[in-house]
Design an enzyme around this catalytic site. Structure first.
Site, PDB file in Angstrom:
ATOM      1  N   ARG A  96     -13.575   6.119  13.561  1.00 44.90           N
ATOM      2  CA  ARG A  96     -12.932   5.673  12.330  1.00 44.90           C
ATOM      3  C   ARG A  96     -12.895   4.139  12.302  1.00 44.90           C
ATOM      4  NH1 ARG A  96     -11.591   7.388   7.296  1.00 44.90           N
ATOM      5  NH2 ARG A  96      -9.408   7.103   6.709  1.00 44.90           N
ATOM      6  N   THR A 369     -17.773  10.767   0.881  1.00 42.44           N
ATOM      7  CA  THR A 369     -17.741  11.250   2.266  1.00 42.44           C
ATOM      8  C   THR A 369     -18.844  12.297   2.398  1.00 42.44           C
ATOM      9  OG1 THR A 369     -15.373  10.820   2.464  1.00 42.44           O
ATOM     10  CG2 THR A 369     -16.261  12.392   4.030  1.00 42.44           C
ATOM     11  N   THR A 387     -18.038   8.739   6.536  1.00 41.89           N
ATOM     12  CA  THR A 387     -17.689   8.236   5.200  1.00 41.89           C
ATOM     13  C   THR A 387     -17.746   6.722   5.067  1.00 41.89           C
ATOM     14  OG1 THR A 387     -15.995   8.435   3.476  1.00 41.89           O
ATOM     15  CG2 THR A 387     -15.200   8.030   5.695  1.00 41.89           C
ATOM     16  N   ASN A 389     -15.661   5.925   2.537  1.00 43.64           N
ATOM     17  CA  ASN A 389     -14.476   6.167   1.711  1.00 43.64           C
ATOM     18  C   ASN A 389     -14.913   6.494   0.290  1.00 43.64           C
ATOM     19  OD1 ASN A 389     -11.847   6.636   1.084  1.00 43.64           O
ATOM     20  ND2 ASN A 389     -11.324   4.504   0.737  1.00 43.64           N
ATOM     21  N   ASP A 411      -7.366   3.501   2.551  1.00 43.94           N
ATOM     22  CA  ASP A 411      -6.718   4.699   3.108  1.00 43.94           C
ATOM     23  C   ASP A 411      -5.412   4.368   3.824  1.00 43.94           C
ATOM     24  OD1 ASP A 411      -8.291   6.687   2.115  1.00 43.94           O
ATOM     25  OD2 ASP A 411      -9.421   7.056   3.943  1.00 43.94           O
ATOM     26  N   SER A 440      -6.745   9.622   7.688  1.00 45.84           N
ATOM     27  CA  SER A 440      -7.875  10.270   7.008  1.00 45.84           C
ATOM     28  C   SER A 440      -7.546  11.728   6.700  1.00 45.84           C
ATOM     29  CB  SER A 440      -9.096  10.193   7.930  1.00 45.84           C
ATOM     30  OG  SER A 440     -10.137  11.007   7.465  1.00 45.84           O
ATOM     31  N   SER A 441      -8.365  12.320   5.831  1.00 44.83           N
ATOM     32  CA  SER A 441      -8.266  13.770   5.575  1.00 44.83           C
ATOM     33  C   SER A 441      -9.451  14.518   6.159  1.00 44.83           C
ATOM     34  CB  SER A 441      -8.262  14.037   4.064  1.00 44.83           C
ATOM     35  OG  SER A 441      -7.128  13.500   3.476  1.00 44.83           O
ATOM     36  N   GLY A 461     -14.552  15.318   0.132  1.00 44.33           N
ATOM     37  CA  GLY A 461     -13.659  15.709  -0.962  1.00 44.33           C
ATOM     38  C   GLY A 461     -12.247  15.152  -0.868  1.00 44.33           C
ATOM     39  N   GLY A 462     -12.047  14.012  -0.162  1.00 43.44           N
ATOM     40  CA  GLY A 462     -10.708  13.421  -0.091  1.00 43.44           C
ATOM     41  C   GLY A 462      -9.699  14.424   0.429  1.00 43.44           C
TER      42      GLY A 462
HETATM   43  N1  GLY Z   1     -11.729   8.199   3.225  1.00 43.75           N
HETATM   44  C1  GLY Z   1     -11.528   9.576   3.124  1.00 43.75           C
HETATM   45  C2  GLY Z   1     -10.852  10.153   4.300  1.00 43.75           C
HETATM   46  O1  GLY Z   1     -10.945   9.601   5.377  1.00 43.75           O
HETATM   47  O2  GLY Z   1     -10.190  11.146   4.201  1.00 43.75           O
END
Ligand code: GLY
Length: 560
Positions: A96, A369, A387, A389, A411, A440-441, A461-462
Site C-alpha cells: 500500500r 482498482t 490500485t 485509487n 483514502d 483501504s477496502s 469497486g471502492g
Molecule cells: N483506493 C481504494 C481502496 O483502497 O479501497
C-alpha cells in the site's frame, strides 16, 4: 412446420447466447490467471507455462496490467496480495502507498479549517508514496523461481508492441480527458482521441521497465527513475522526496482468517478494512438460513443488508494502519460480537442506521482498482488487488517515465466528518500522519474447503469491494453456482450510510423490489450501474479450475 419451430427456437437461443454472459467459465486442467485484460492474463499464463510459479506470474501480471490497463494497473500505485501455498502456508503482502514524510494531518485544509476541494484528489499533492514496484520485488524475493529479468521481458515487449484499445477503454479515456488536461502542464499520451481498435504503444513505460529490469528494485526507489519521479512530482507542486522513496518498504502481514460453515476464509488484514469487514458480515449472517431463503430473495437481501449495515458502521471508527493504531481485531470478528450486533435485527422492519453507533462510511461508486486471481500448476494460489485509487489516479502522468501517479492520499480522512471522493467520512484512526498507510477496502481473498484450496476471489469497486466478494462466495457456497455463474449474478450493496440498498439496475425482480420497499427499505438502482468487477477461480470437485471473468469489464480468464 416443425422445422420452422426448430429454426425459430435456434434463432432465439442464438440471440440469447449472444447477449447473455456465459454461465460456465473457462475450464482448465492445472493453472489459470484471471485479470482485467486478456494481455495481462496471457503474460501471467505464459510465465506459468515457462515453469514459473504463482508468485512469478503475480509479478508478470501486475506489471502487464500497468501496461494494458493504465486505468488502474500501475507502477505509480500500490496493492495487497493474499497467498496460499500448496503446503497450506498462508500469508499477505502489503504494498500500500504511504503518506510522505512532509505530510500533516491538516494538509488538505485551508486557513479556516475547510477541506480544499480537489486537493487530495487531483494532481501531485494527492500522491502517496508508491508501493507496487517494492511489492513485486518483495513477492519475487521470497517466493519467485524464475529470473526477474525473464519475467519482466514479455511486459517490456507488450509495452513496445502496444495494446489495442477496447470500446470500454475508449469511453474511459474520453471521460477522463478533461481532467488530464486540467492536471498536466504538458500534453500526455492519453490526450489523443483514441478509438476502439487503435494500438497504443507505451515506449516511455517500456524504457522505465528496462531500467527496472537492469537495476532492480533500487532503480525505482533510489536510482535514476527515483530522481526523475521526485523531480517531476515536486515540479508539479507535490511533496514526495527522494527520502520518501528510499524509505518505502513492502510489509508482510498476517491475513485475517475465519470460519464460515465448513469454509475457511483468508483475506486481507489492515491497513485494508476488507478482511475484517468481510469477517464481520459473514459471522453475522452465518446463523441465518440464507440458502433456504433463496438467492437474492427478500429475506436474504434483508439479512445481508442488516449485517452489512452493522459492519460498515464499525469500519472507519476502528480501522486504520495497524503500525499506528491499535485495532481490536479479535473482538470485531468474533461470533459473540456478531450475535450482539445482530440482536436488534428483525425481518419486520429495517434497522435505522441512526440507531447504529460508530462507523462513518458512505457509498463508493468507483469501479477503479483492479483485481487478479492466479492458481499455478503446483497448487499455489495468489489473490491480488492493486490500485491507483481513482480512475487513472491523480490524473498526473509522468510522460518521461510512462505512468500515472495515484491519488491514494484521498483514502485518508482529511477532516473528521467530511467525506472523501468516495463519500467515506474520516475518523481519527485514519487521520494523515507521515509514513502512515491509508485505510483501504481492497479484499483479495482465498477460500479453503476441507483444508484444500477452493476459491481465489477479489474485485475493484471502492467500498462495494467487500460486499461483492461476499456475494460471490455466497453464490458458490450457499447457492451451488459455478464460478462464472456466481460472478455474473446481479449484486446489491449497503454500507450503513447513506441508508439505502444499492442494486444493479434490472438485476432484481419487480416483486422483490416492491416487497423490500413495503418493509421500509430505500432502494437505489440509479447510481450503481456496476457493483464490483469480480475475477475469480474455483477448484471444481474433479480438481479442474473454473475461471470467472467479469463481463462487466474486458476481463479474461486464461488457463492450461
Ligand atoms: N483506493 C481504494 C481502496 O483502497 O479501497
Amino acid at each position: 412446420m416443425r422445422i420452422y419451430i426448430l429454426l425459430l427456437f435456434s434463432l432465439f437461443f442464438f440471440i440469447n447466447c449472444k447477449t447473455k454472459a456465459p454461465e460456465i467459465g473457462v475450464i482448465s486442467e492445472k493453472a489459470m490467471v484471471v485479470s482485467a485484460r486478456k494481455e495481462a492474463s496471457k503474460i501471467g499464463v505464459a510465465i506459468l507455462q515457462k515453469g514459473g510459479n504463482a508468485f512469478d506470474a503475480m509479478v508478470a501480471t501486475e506489471l502487464a496490467l500497468a501496461v494494458a490497463y493504465p486505468y488502474a494497473g500501475n507502477l505509480g500505485g500500490g496493492g495487497f496480495m493474499v497467498y496460499r501455498k500448496k503446503s497450506g502456508e498462508i500469508g499477505a503482502l502489503d504494498y500500500r502507498e504511504k503518506a510522505p514524510l512532509a505530510s500533516t494531518h491538516n494538509m488538505y485544509l485551508d486557513s479556516i479549517g475547510n477541506v480544499i476541494e480537489g486537493k487530495s484528489i487531483l494532481g501531485a499533492m494527492a500522491v502517496g508514496v508508491p508501493g507496487t514496484v517494492a511489492g513485486v520485488f518483495e513477492a519475487h524475493k521470497k517466493f519467485g523461481s524464475l529470473a526477474i529479468e525473464d519475467i519482466i521481458q514479455p511486459v517490456i515487449d507488450l509495452a513496445k508492441k502496444g495494446v489495442i484499445v477496447t470500446e470500454k477503454q475508449e469511453k474511459r479515456i474520453k471521460k477522463h480527458q478533461p481532467n488530464f488536461l486540467k492536471v498536466n502542464k504538458n500534453p500526455i499520451l492519453f490526450d489523443k482521441a483514441w478509438k476502439k481498435g487503435d494500438t497504443i504503444k507505451y515506449n516511455a513505460l517500456a524504457e522505465t521497465l528496462i531500467k527496472i529490469q537492469q537495476n532492480g528494485h533500487d532503480e525505482f526507489y533510489k536510482g535514476e527513475t527515483a530522481k526523475k519521479l521526485v523531480q517531476f512530482i515536486q515540479q508539479n507542486g507535490g511533496i514526495i522526496t527522494e527520502e520518501d522513496l528510499a524509505n518505502y518498504k513492502a510489509k508482510w502481514r498476517t491475513p485475517i482468517t475465519f470460519k464460515y460453515d465448513d469454509l475457511k476464509i483468508i483475506s486481507m488484514a489492515p491497513p485494508s478494512s476488507g478482511g475484517i469487514c468481510l469477517a464481520q458480515i459473514m459471522k453475522a449472517i452465518e446463523p441465518y438460513e440464507i440458502d433456504i431463503y433463496g438467492h437474492n430473495s427478500v429475506k436474504t437481501i434483508q439479512t445481508i443488508t442488516e449485517a452489512e449495515r452493522r459492519a460498515y458502521a464499525d469500519r472507519s471508527h476502528f480501522l486504520g494502519d495497524p503500525d499506528f493504531i491499535k485495532i481490536p481485531i479479535k473482538k470485531l470478528i468474533s461470533e459473540e460480537y456478531a450475535t450482539e450486533r445482530m440482536s436488534n435485527f428483525s425481518f419486520e422492519i429495517p434497522t435505522s442506521s441512526t440507531a447504529i453507533s460508530h462507523g462513518t462510511v458512505n457509498f463508493s461508486e468507483s469501479t477503479e482498482t483492479t483485481h487478479y486471481s492466479i492458481v499455478d500448476q503446483f497448487g499455489n494460489a495468489v489473490s491480488v488487488t492493486t490500485t491507483l485509487n481513482a480512475a487513472y489516479g491523480s490524473k498526473l502522468y509522468a510522460s518521461e517515465l510512462g505512468f500515472f501517479l495515484n491519488n491514494e492520499m484521498d483514502d485518508f480522512s482529511s477532516k473528521p466528518g467530511v467525506p472523501n471522493m468516495f463519500g467515506l467520512i474520516g475518523a481519527e484512526a485514519n487521520k494523515i500522519e507521515p509514513e502512515k498507510r491509508m485505510l483501504s477496502s481492497m479484499t483479495p481473498t482465498i477460500v479453503e474447503k476441507d483444508n484444500k484450496l477452493f476459491m481465489v476471489v477479489g474485485t475493484p469497486g471502492g467500498s462495494t469491494i467487500i460486499t461483492s466478494v461476499l456475494q460471490t462466495i455466497l453464490n458458490v457456497h450457499e447457492y451451488k453456482m459455478g464460478m462464472q455463474e456466481a460472478v455474473n449474478q446481479p449484486r446489491f450493496h449497503h454500507q450503513w450510510l447513506p441508508d439505502d440498498i444499492k442494486m444493479e439496475p434490472n438485476g432484481f425482480s419487480k416483486g422483490v423490489r416492491a416487497k423490500l420497499k413495503q418493509i421500509g427499505y430505500i432502494l437505489d438502482e440509479t447510481n450503481s450501474t456496476v457493483i464490483g468487477k469480480v475475477d475469480a477461480i474455483l477448484v471444481l470437485p474433479n480438481g479442474k479450475l473454473e475461471g470467472g471473468a467479469d463481463h462487466r469489464g474486458d476481463d479474461k480468464a486464461i488457463g492450461f
